[in-house]
Structure formats: C-alpha cells, structure tokens
Design a protein around this motif. Sequence first.
Motif, PDB file in Angstrom:
ATOM      1  N   GLY A  16      17.259  38.413  34.888  1.00  0.00           N
ATOM      2  CA  GLY A  16      16.340  39.536  35.023  1.00  0.00           C
ATOM      3  C   GLY A  16      16.770  40.686  34.139  1.00  0.00           C
ATOM      4  O   GLY A  16      17.623  40.544  33.248  1.00  0.00           O
ATOM      5  N   GLN A  73      15.229  46.143  37.194  1.00  0.00           N
ATOM      6  CA  GLN A  73      14.805  45.545  38.459  1.00  0.00           C
ATOM      7  C   GLN A  73      15.806  45.802  39.576  1.00  0.00           C
ATOM      8  O   GLN A  73      15.501  45.578  40.751  1.00  0.00           O
ATOM      9  CB  GLN A  73      14.585  44.041  38.271  1.00  0.00           C
ATOM     10  N   LEU A 126      17.777  41.822  43.757  1.00  0.00           N
ATOM     11  CA  LEU A 126      16.788  40.975  43.099  1.00  0.00           C
ATOM     12  C   LEU A 126      17.103  39.531  43.442  1.00  0.00           C
ATOM     13  O   LEU A 126      18.211  39.056  43.186  1.00  0.00           O
ATOM     14  CB  LEU A 126      16.841  41.168  41.578  1.00  0.00           C
ATOM     15  N   ARG A 175      12.220  41.654  45.519  1.00  0.00           N
ATOM     16  CA  ARG A 175      13.019  42.824  45.196  1.00  0.00           C
ATOM     17  C   ARG A 175      12.988  43.780  46.374  1.00  0.00           C
ATOM     18  O   ARG A 175      12.046  43.797  47.157  1.00  0.00           O
ATOM     19  CB  ARG A 175      12.483  43.532  43.952  1.00  0.00           C
ATOM     20  N   VAL A 193      10.559  47.621  33.448  1.00  0.00           N
ATOM     21  CA  VAL A 193       9.820  46.391  33.749  1.00  0.00           C
ATOM     22  C   VAL A 193       8.438  46.750  34.277  1.00  0.00           C
ATOM     23  O   VAL A 193       8.306  47.471  35.274  1.00  0.00           O
ATOM     24  CB  VAL A 193      10.582  45.523  34.761  1.00  0.00           C
ATOM     25  N   THR A 251       6.360  40.888  36.313  1.00  0.00           N
ATOM     26  CA  THR A 251       6.789  39.532  36.003  1.00  0.00           C
ATOM     27  C   THR A 251       5.707  38.569  36.464  1.00  0.00           C
ATOM     28  O   THR A 251       5.281  38.618  37.621  1.00  0.00           O
ATOM     29  CB  THR A 251       8.122  39.181  36.687  1.00  0.00           C
ATOM     30  N   THR A 263       8.648  38.199  31.953  1.00  0.00           N
ATOM     31  CA  THR A 263       8.881  39.580  32.376  1.00  0.00           C
ATOM     32  C   THR A 263       8.504  40.518  31.234  1.00  0.00           C
ATOM     33  O   THR A 263       9.073  40.442  30.141  1.00  0.00           O
ATOM     34  CB  THR A 263      10.350  39.789  32.768  1.00  0.00           C
TER      35      THR A 263
END
Length: 457
Positions: free
Chosen positions: A100, A104, A112, A154, A241, A244, A370
């Motif tokens: 990741g 995140q 995560l 998350r 981010v 995703t 992502t």
Amino acid sequence: MSPITGPVSPVTRSESELTEPVLPLTRPSHADDCLDGAGPDHPRTGPRHAGIDALLGELSRVARLPLERGETLPSAVYTSPAFHRLEQERLFRGEWLCAGHVDQVASPGDYLRVDLPGDPLVVTRDEDGELHALSRVCRHRFMDVLPPESAPERGSLKRLTCPYHTWTYKLDGEYAGQLHGAPLMNRVEFDRAACRLPRRRLEVWQGLIMVNADPSAEPLAPQLAGLAERLAPYRLADLAVAYTARWDGVPANWKVAVENGAESYHHLGTHAGTLEPVLPGRDTVLDDCEGRWFTAFMPFAPAAAEALGEDAARALSDPAALIPGLGEAELSGMLVAGVFPQLVMAFLPTGVTCFRWLPTGPGTHDALATVCVPAAAKESAHYGEFLRMSRAQLELVQGEDLIAVRGVQRGLATDPAPSGGRFSHLERPLWQFQRYLASRLTEHAPNSGGPTARPDA
C-alpha cells in the motif's frame, strides 16, 4: 502496461476488467523457428507434457536468450499447479511486495488490512510514527483478527482484538504484536510475553509500503536506487490516495497480467480506440535497464487534447490537478515503471496509479489499482469530477484488458505448440521479467548482458 486515457487516472490493468494483454503466451520455437519440431533438445512443454524440472530448464534457456531472439515461455509456466507452488515458495514468501501507500496509514493508530499470497497481514502506525507489518493470525486458535466479513479495510484502533475469543495485542513500538490480554485464561499456564503476532520486514520506498516475509532478505532500497532517481520528479511519497479499485478472481495467471501491464505493444489492437489515440504504443521509449525494475515513457500524441475531450481539458485546467514541480519532459506523456514481481506504476502529470497482481491459484489472481493524486487536488472544486472521470476511464480500459487477459489464458489452457514468434522491441520488459523469474526460480540465473542488437522501432 496500458497508459491511461485522460487527465485523471493513469491507466494500466486491473481485474474483472483488468490487465492488458501480452503476446499470445505460448512458447515459440527453438533456434530454427520450427513450429512443429519436437526433438529431444526442444521438447513440447505444455501442461500435459512437462514436469517441473523440464519447465525450469526451459525457463533458464529462454531467459538466457538475447532480446532479439526472445521467446514467450512454455504454456505450463502459466497453468501448472506445481509451478504455481514453486512461485509461492520462492517468490511470494521471500520477495519484497507492495502492501500500500503511507497515506493509507498516515496517523498514529491507523491500520491497513493487507492480503498477500498465503500471508494475511495488518500494517499499523504506532504512537512514534513507526510502521509495523504484523500477521493477522491470532496465536490462540488462528482466527483472522481483522476478518474482511466484519472489519473495515482501513481504520484506527489502539489495540488489535481478535473477534473470536477477544484476545488483544499491543500496537505500540517494540511491543507491537505482543499479547496484551487473554480473558478467562487464569487457570492455565503459558508464556504470555512470548505470545505475539509474527512481524514481517517492512521498508518504505518512494512512499510505498513494501513488506517481506523473509527476515534475511536483502534490503530493497539499494536494489532500486536507479529507479528512485528516475521517479523523483513525481514525488510519489507526497501524494494522497484517492481510491483503490480491486478485481477479485481474475481468470488468468498473475504473470499474464504482469506481462500485459508491462508493455504498450497491445495499444495497437486492444486499445485502438481508447489509449492509442492519446498514448500511441509505437512511440514508446524504453530505458535500457537491467535487474528487477524497468521504465518506459509514452509521449502524448499531438492530438491528445482533442482525443481527451472538453471534460478532461476542464479537469486539467485547475493547477491543483497537476503534480507540483514537474518539468516539461514529465508533462509531455506517461512514464510506466515496474518492480518485479508484481508492481507496475503509471505516472501521469495528474497522479500515479499503482497496480498489483496477487496470485490466488495457477489460473486466477486478484488485482488492485491504487490511484494517488496531489494532496491539493482533494481540496479542488473539480475533485468530484476528477474522481468520476478517473473511475470511468479505469473501468473502460480495464474492460478491454480483461478481454485480452482472459483470451490469453484460454489459449494457454489448450497446451499450444510453440508459437514461432519473437518479442517486439516494445516487449523488452517481458524479456527482463523472464530473466528475473529465472534468477529467483532456477539455480542458473541468466548473465547480465543486455541485448546484442537494438531492434529498429
């Protein structure tokens, strides 16, 4: 890998509508280009004809070929359960894999959930800002402490609590993963201090969270020093981010997806009406690099603005949509970069899309994309439109890729004879991928020499 068509999200491949195709993944012929020759030194190696030793021998042989004589691998490399098991052992349980982006897990207490092949993990950030990668398997009865059926991917928490018997684990500093509490266990004796969730090696590289199950693995950053320099203008670590997207159960071997994502040759066919008018595959400039990474640059077509349309032009008109500080070169096209075994990234002036492919069986995989954007873009009045366009473009291009990826896998399942083909110069990353695989899966790694001749564009 397929570039993205539009100002929004850099496109490459993704699942149910995922990955971009690669040349027909059958094994071409030996030195004489004979389609039906099957002599003792060039056996047919389809899924019904080859054992694991024969497949590794063919992998070693093909990986040693110069680029101008490069061949696709035997079909069984993409269909054999035994070969799949070997990859799990030697690649995915001992390699650096992307889990990741640091955004995140930006704040202390953030977590995560990550599912790598055979290794369910959770990445956490402690009160000192340090990241940890921990197994999600409870040490009591092996329950997933963050089951996807009930736990968000998350979130933020102070401790990990297994939902089965409520055993809890610490997340602070050196004690991360250590057992904190085990209710109603006062009548039994066990070493609570030694009861802890296993840790995995973790490095942050260019803002990406990279993990490795092998405690003795070589550090990753020195292996990617040249790539880090190439990517520096895009400031990937500073991006945020946006979302995703994932596609589960893609009916194709993971290597089909990686190979498809690594080349632009298929823009001519698969993306003739989408990517090709914006990022012509034939104009791709590939860097002459070696090892476990590759880069290729695709300049925008002269008429790209017209092909993108008014909506794209409006979204790009906001300065917040662009990565700050990019030079003229970066603003003129898309850079594609890959880190073997399963990470390919598309760098556009508007952001970066990181694609990951994770095997779930010999003929299936999961894919994640992502999308990262400039932090200022999230505050822009055009951000909602940006997200809508990004998702729509990703869906469109990946839909095209899925047709190709499924088609390649169906062809591989027929146990085809050698194809007799060669790699286009645009498929140089596939040649590098073969050499990477040979270095990890066989005892005889190819020599480090590059192609003996540079094919004409």
